[in-house]
Design a protein around this motif. Structure first.
Motif: not given
Length: 335
Positions: A4, A6, A10, A29, A33, A44, A48, A57
């Motif tokens: 993700e 963030t 990452w 992100a 959600k 989370d 994912i 994704v």
């Protein structure tokens, strides 16, 4: 491997695993959600992974390492320029609350003459008309008497000290921007051909061309169509339909650096001598929708940039080459 996006957290993991050839996907992100009220780090990660197994994704655009380095430089320059603007506004606030009206006679109080006049306050000089006449440039239209009255305020000791600190910070930030620009020019050398071709587009300045290369990259392989690039940049309106009725929607958030730069370029292009750009800008101006005109021109510029990068062609203004097929080949959309 799914991650993700963030903040900057990452990046270390990406930099370590990328050389080993893993198939890595950086997820936005906002697109993945979790259901509100059920957010934990473990959930989370599970969410994912489940989306990844279902192929739901879509990966974010992560350019090659050289472009990442160039992007960090251009974004740092933008950040420093924003800080420089805030510092200059602080100086204006100090002068205004001290009843000093230099900005009424000088278009830029941070130019050579303005800096010398401000240094008189810092050095504690006894300001008079003769001293001002010796300090100002001959190109200043205001008389020494007018400047003396504008500088005859009530600068307290604390405001004098704050003014000194702000001016020192402005000089430091100005030097930092110059050093950053030198580094950007060094990293742009492999892309000099593309850089020069972008500068031929009306409204595209050196700063904008550098930022376009840093954000989009030297190729558009990550964007199959120009529409996808426009959506990624946040320069196309979203869709909103309910009960069979379509409503107007705002542009998406997109890449804020690229979007802001192209909007500034669109405003410049709309006020230039380019006939087509001027026509679009003033068409919206007649409806009192200048903001929409700027976004429309930014979108047009992005389409031109996309085709220049994809085809390697050189931009030729619409009015200089009437062949409509060529106009479409460089990404010039019809009105």
């Amino acid at each position: 491997m799914l991650m993700e996006s963030t903040g900057q957290y990452w990046r270390p993991v990406w930099n370590i695993l990328e050389p080993y050839g893993f198939k890595m996907i950086l997820a936005n992100a906002q697109h993945i959600k979790q259901v509100p009220g059920r957010k934990t780090d473990m959930r989370d990660a599970q969410w994912i992974a489940e989306l990844g197994r279902c192929g739901l994704v879509s990966g974010s655009y992560v350019p090659e390492r050289d472009i990442q380095n160039l992007r960090q430089l251009t974004r740092h320059r933008s950040s420093v320029k924003e800080d420089l603007t805030r510092r200059k506004n602080q100086v204006h606030d100090i002068l205004q609350r001290s009843d000093i009206k230099l900005s009424s006679y000088l278009s830029d109080i941070f130019g050579a003459t303005g800096q010398r006049l401000l240094s008189l306050f810092i050095n504690g000089e006894v300001i008079n008309e003769q001293l001002i006449e010796e300090t100002i440039s001959k190109r200043v239209h205001a008389s020494p008497r007018q400047l003396f009255e504008a500088m005859n305020g009530s600068l307290t000791t604390i405001n004098q000290q704050l003014l000194q600190l702000e001016l020192a910070t402005i000089r430091r930030l100005t030097d930092e921007i110059k050093e950053c620009e030198q580094l950007i020019e060094e990293h742009l050398q492999p892309y000099e051909d593309l850089y020069l071709r972008l500068l031929e587009i009306s409204g595209i300045s050196q700063t904008t061309a550098q930022l376009v290369i840093a954000e989009v990259g030297p190729t558009v392989e990550a964007f199959e169509t120009v529409e996808r690039l426009a959506s990624w940049a946040g320069l196309c309106p979203g869709s909103y339909e309910s009960a069979g009725i379509q409503y107007g929607a705002k542009t998406t958030r997109g890449n804020r650096y690229l979007k802001a730069a192209l909007c500034r370029a669109g405003l410049t292009a709309g006020r230039s001598n380019h006939q087509e750009f001027r026509a679009i800008y003033f068409k919206f101006s007649e409806r009192k929708q200048k903001g929409k005109g700027v976004v429309a021109l930014a979108h047009k510029l992005l389409r031109i940039v996309y085709m220049l990068i994809k085809t390697g062609e050189t931009y030729t203004p619409w009015q200089q080459k009437k062949d409509s097929s060529y106009g479409n080949s460089i990404g010039v959309p019809k009105n």
